[in-house]
Design a protein around this motif. Structure first.
Motif, PDB file in Angstrom:
ATOM      1  N   MET A   1       0.883  -1.148  -0.176  1.00 38.85           N
ATOM      2  CA  MET A   1      -0.046   0.081   0.067  1.00 38.85           C
ATOM      3  C   MET A   1       0.839   1.162  -0.181  1.00 38.85           C
ATOM      4  O   MET A   1       1.843   1.401   0.730  1.00 38.85           O
ATOM      5  N   SER A   2       0.592   2.265  -0.762  1.00 37.72           N
ATOM      6  CA  SER A   2       1.371   3.246  -0.969  1.00 37.72           C
ATOM      7  C   SER A   2       1.077   4.519   0.334  1.00 37.72           C
ATOM      8  O   SER A   2       0.403   4.252   1.067  1.00 37.72           O
ATOM      9  N   ASP A   3       2.265   5.198   0.365  1.00 38.08           N
ATOM     10  CA  ASP A   3       2.159   6.278   1.611  1.00 38.08           C
ATOM     11  C   ASP A   3       0.921   7.252   1.282  1.00 38.08           C
ATOM     12  O   ASP A   3       0.850   7.721   0.318  1.00 38.08           O
ATOM     13  N   VAL A   4       0.469   7.430   2.376  1.00 39.12           N
ATOM     14  CA  VAL A   4      -0.754   8.592   2.288  1.00 39.12           C
ATOM     15  C   VAL A   4      -0.163   9.918   2.773  1.00 39.12           C
ATOM     16  O   VAL A   4      -0.069   9.836   4.054  1.00 39.12           O
ATOM     17  N   SER A   5       0.218  10.675   2.096  1.00 39.87           N
ATOM     18  CA  SER A   5       0.686  12.080   2.406  1.00 39.87           C
ATOM     19  C   SER A   5      -0.182  13.014   2.174  1.00 39.87           C
ATOM     20  O   SER A   5      -0.479  13.303   0.948  1.00 39.87           O
ATOM     21  N   HIS A   6      -0.432  13.605   3.245  1.00 34.58           N
ATOM     22  CA  HIS A   6      -1.555  14.765   3.382  1.00 34.58           C
ATOM     23  C   HIS A   6      -0.941  16.024   2.941  1.00 34.58           C
ATOM     24  O   HIS A   6       0.238  16.336   3.343  1.00 34.58           O
ATOM     25  N   GLU A   7      -1.559  16.999   2.315  1.00 37.58           N
ATOM     26  CA  GLU A   7      -0.909  18.155   2.158  1.00 37.58           C
ATOM     27  C   GLU A   7      -0.742  18.815   3.421  1.00 37.58           C
ATOM     28  O   GLU A   7      -1.260  18.469   4.617  1.00 37.58           O
ATOM     29  N   ARG A   8       0.013  19.842   3.452  1.00 38.35           N
ATOM     30  CA  ARG A   8       0.239  20.726   4.585  1.00 38.35           C
ATOM     31  C   ARG A   8      -0.860  21.240   5.215  1.00 38.35           C
ATOM     32  O   ARG A   8      -1.769  21.916   4.472  1.00 38.35           O
ATOM     33  N   VAL A   9      -1.473  21.027   6.603  1.00 37.17           N
ATOM     34  CA  VAL A   9      -2.391  21.847   7.061  1.00 37.17           C
ATOM     35  C   VAL A   9      -1.893  22.689   8.107  1.00 37.17           C
ATOM     36  O   VAL A   9      -1.003  22.411   8.960  1.00 37.17           O
ATOM     37  N   GLU A  10      -2.470  24.146   8.045  1.00 33.72           N
ATOM     38  CA  GLU A  10      -2.454  25.055   8.915  1.00 33.72           C
ATOM     39  C   GLU A  10      -3.122  25.050  10.016  1.00 33.72           C
ATOM     40  O   GLU A  10      -4.612  25.039   9.927  1.00 33.72           O
ATOM     41  N   LEU A  11      -2.465  24.959  11.389  1.00 32.57           N
ATOM     42  CA  LEU A  11      -3.410  25.205  12.446  1.00 32.57           C
ATOM     43  C   LEU A  11      -3.218  26.323  13.454  1.00 32.57           C
ATOM     44  O   LEU A  11      -2.019  26.623  13.290  1.00 32.57           O
ATOM     45  N   PRO A  12      -4.133  26.704  13.879  1.00 32.05           N
ATOM     46  CA  PRO A  12      -4.030  28.202  14.681  1.00 32.05           C
ATOM     47  C   PRO A  12      -3.206  28.056  15.822  1.00 32.05           C
ATOM     48  O   PRO A  12      -3.328  27.023  16.819  1.00 32.05           O
ATOM     49  N   VAL A  13      -2.335  28.992  16.153  1.00 32.20           N
ATOM     50  CA  VAL A  13      -1.746  29.334  17.510  1.00 32.20           C
ATOM     51  C   VAL A  13      -2.626  29.732  18.162  1.00 32.20           C
ATOM     52  O   VAL A  13      -3.062  31.099  17.912  1.00 32.20           O
ATOM     53  N   PRO A  14      -2.888  29.103  19.420  1.00 35.29           N
ATOM     54  CA  PRO A  14      -4.072  29.878  20.275  1.00 35.29           C
ATOM     55  C   PRO A  14      -3.686  31.197  20.537  1.00 35.29           C
ATOM     56  O   PRO A  14      -2.365  31.665  21.096  1.00 35.29           O
ATOM     57  N   GLY A  15      -4.733  32.374  20.732  1.00 36.23           N
ATOM     58  CA  GLY A  15      -4.473  33.477  21.203  1.00 36.23           C
ATOM     59  C   GLY A  15      -3.641  34.593  20.292  1.00 36.23           C
ATOM     60  O   GLY A  15      -3.254  35.635  20.782  1.00 36.23           O
ATOM     61  N   THR A  16      -3.283  33.925  18.866  1.00 37.23           N
ATOM     62  CA  THR A  16      -2.851  34.903  18.016  1.00 37.23           C
ATOM     63  C   THR A  16      -3.251  34.846  16.693  1.00 37.23           C
ATOM     64  O   THR A  16      -4.477  33.757  16.410  1.00 37.23           O
ATOM     65  N   ASP A  17      -3.109  35.457  15.674  1.00 38.42           N
ATOM     66  CA  ASP A  17      -3.357  35.373  14.167  1.00 38.42           C
ATOM     67  C   ASP A  17      -2.640  34.171  13.442  1.00 38.42           C
ATOM     68  O   ASP A  17      -2.622  34.165  12.166  1.00 38.42           O
ATOM     69  N   ALA A  18      -1.458  33.720  14.161  1.00 40.47           N
ATOM     70  CA  ALA A  18      -0.536  32.909  13.472  1.00 40.47           C
ATOM     71  C   ALA A  18      -1.072  31.666  13.331  1.00 40.47           C
ATOM     72  O   ALA A  18      -1.971  30.930  14.001  1.00 40.47           O
ATOM     73  N   THR A  19      -0.305  30.892  12.439  1.00 39.77           N
ATOM     74  CA  THR A  19      -0.652  29.270  12.295  1.00 39.77           C
ATOM     75  C   THR A  19       0.694  28.671  12.021  1.00 39.77           C
ATOM     76  O   THR A  19       1.599  29.312  11.768  1.00 39.77           O
TER      77      THR A  19
END
Length: 251
Positions: free
Chosen positions: A1-19
């Motif tokens: 079975m081949s590798d499942v590579s997800h696209e990069r996912v941006e997750l929020p940094v709490p209390g900021t506008d950054a990810t």
């Protein structure tokens, strides 16, 4: 079975506008939370051959890697800040792991599962520190070529509580009572290091690993130390071999 590579996912940094980003490699198996080397990105683990080094485990559905960005550029790598200021910044990174990353990993898995943490160089510090402080989520850490004393990282200024509680050499030395009993019962640490180029200078990884293993031993915290030879350098080809040597028995 081949590798499942997800696209990069941006997750929020709490209390900021950054990810900050996360990338998954693998379709099933034991989840491994992967920290990059200093100031690195989620892409670095695969980009430096680490996924391919254990390709058979990935393809067999024995392991899934969840690779995260670092926040070192505004914490430990920001030498304009004091060590204490950098340690306080690291607390925000820990919140991101707790509130954004781990829930996302559990969502990907369809439920909670005990994580392995791993990382190389400064990533080894992150992996070991997260397991020691979050053993209920990640009971096993594999640290390769780490330095586990943040006070040796070209810091300056006085050290306060933030530094103490971000520094495994300090807070493990100070553990006692019920908390120490809990860590003994729930955490396990594997420390791997070489004796070759750059493991002694400038990283101090060899001596720090030996010193930290002694602290773990003194406190009765389950651990192993594996010291490789004088040809084993502070570099990706050796970390590939070390991961391939140790990971199969845990997944």
């Amino acid at each position: 079975m081949s590798d499942v590579s997800h696209e990069r996912v941006e997750l929020p940094v709490p209390g900021t506008d950054a990810t900050l980003g996360v990338i998954r490699h693998g379709h099933y198996g034991r989840p491994v939370l992967v920290f990059p080397s200093e100031a690195g990105r989620a892409e670095d683990f695969a980009g430096n051959g680490m996924v391919d080094a254990v390709r058979s485990l990935v393809d067999a559905g024995r392991v899934s890697f969840f690779c995260v960005d670092s926040a070192d550029r505004w914490t430990w790598s920001d030498n304009a800040q004091t060590t204490e200021e950098r340690a306080k910044g690291h607390q925000l990174y820990t919140r991101w792991l707790e509130e954004s990353v781990v829930p996302w990993v559990h969502e990907q898995l369809g439920g909670s599962a005990p994580l392995i943490t791993t990382g190389v160089s400064m990533g080894a510090y992150h992996a070991v520190h997260f397991t020691l402080t979050h053993a209920h989520l990640a009971p096993l850490a594999i640290g390769m070529s780490g330095n586990y004393d943040v006070k040796t990282w070209n810091g300056h200024g006085e050290h306060g509580d933030a530094t103490y509680f971000a520094n495994p050499m300090d807070y493990v030395s100070g553990m006692s009572g019920d908390h120490l009993d809990w860590v003994r019962a729930n955490a396990s640490i594997l420390l791997v290091v070489g004796q070759g180029p750059f493991e002694t200078h400038p990283t101090r990884s060899l001596q720090s690993t030996i010193d930290f293993a002694k602290v773990l031993s003194d406190k009765g915290i389950p651990h192993e130390i594996d010291v490789w030879g004088h040809d084993s350098a502070h570099d990706w080809p050796w970390w590939q071999r070390q991961l391939a040597h140790h990971l199969p028995r845990f997944c």
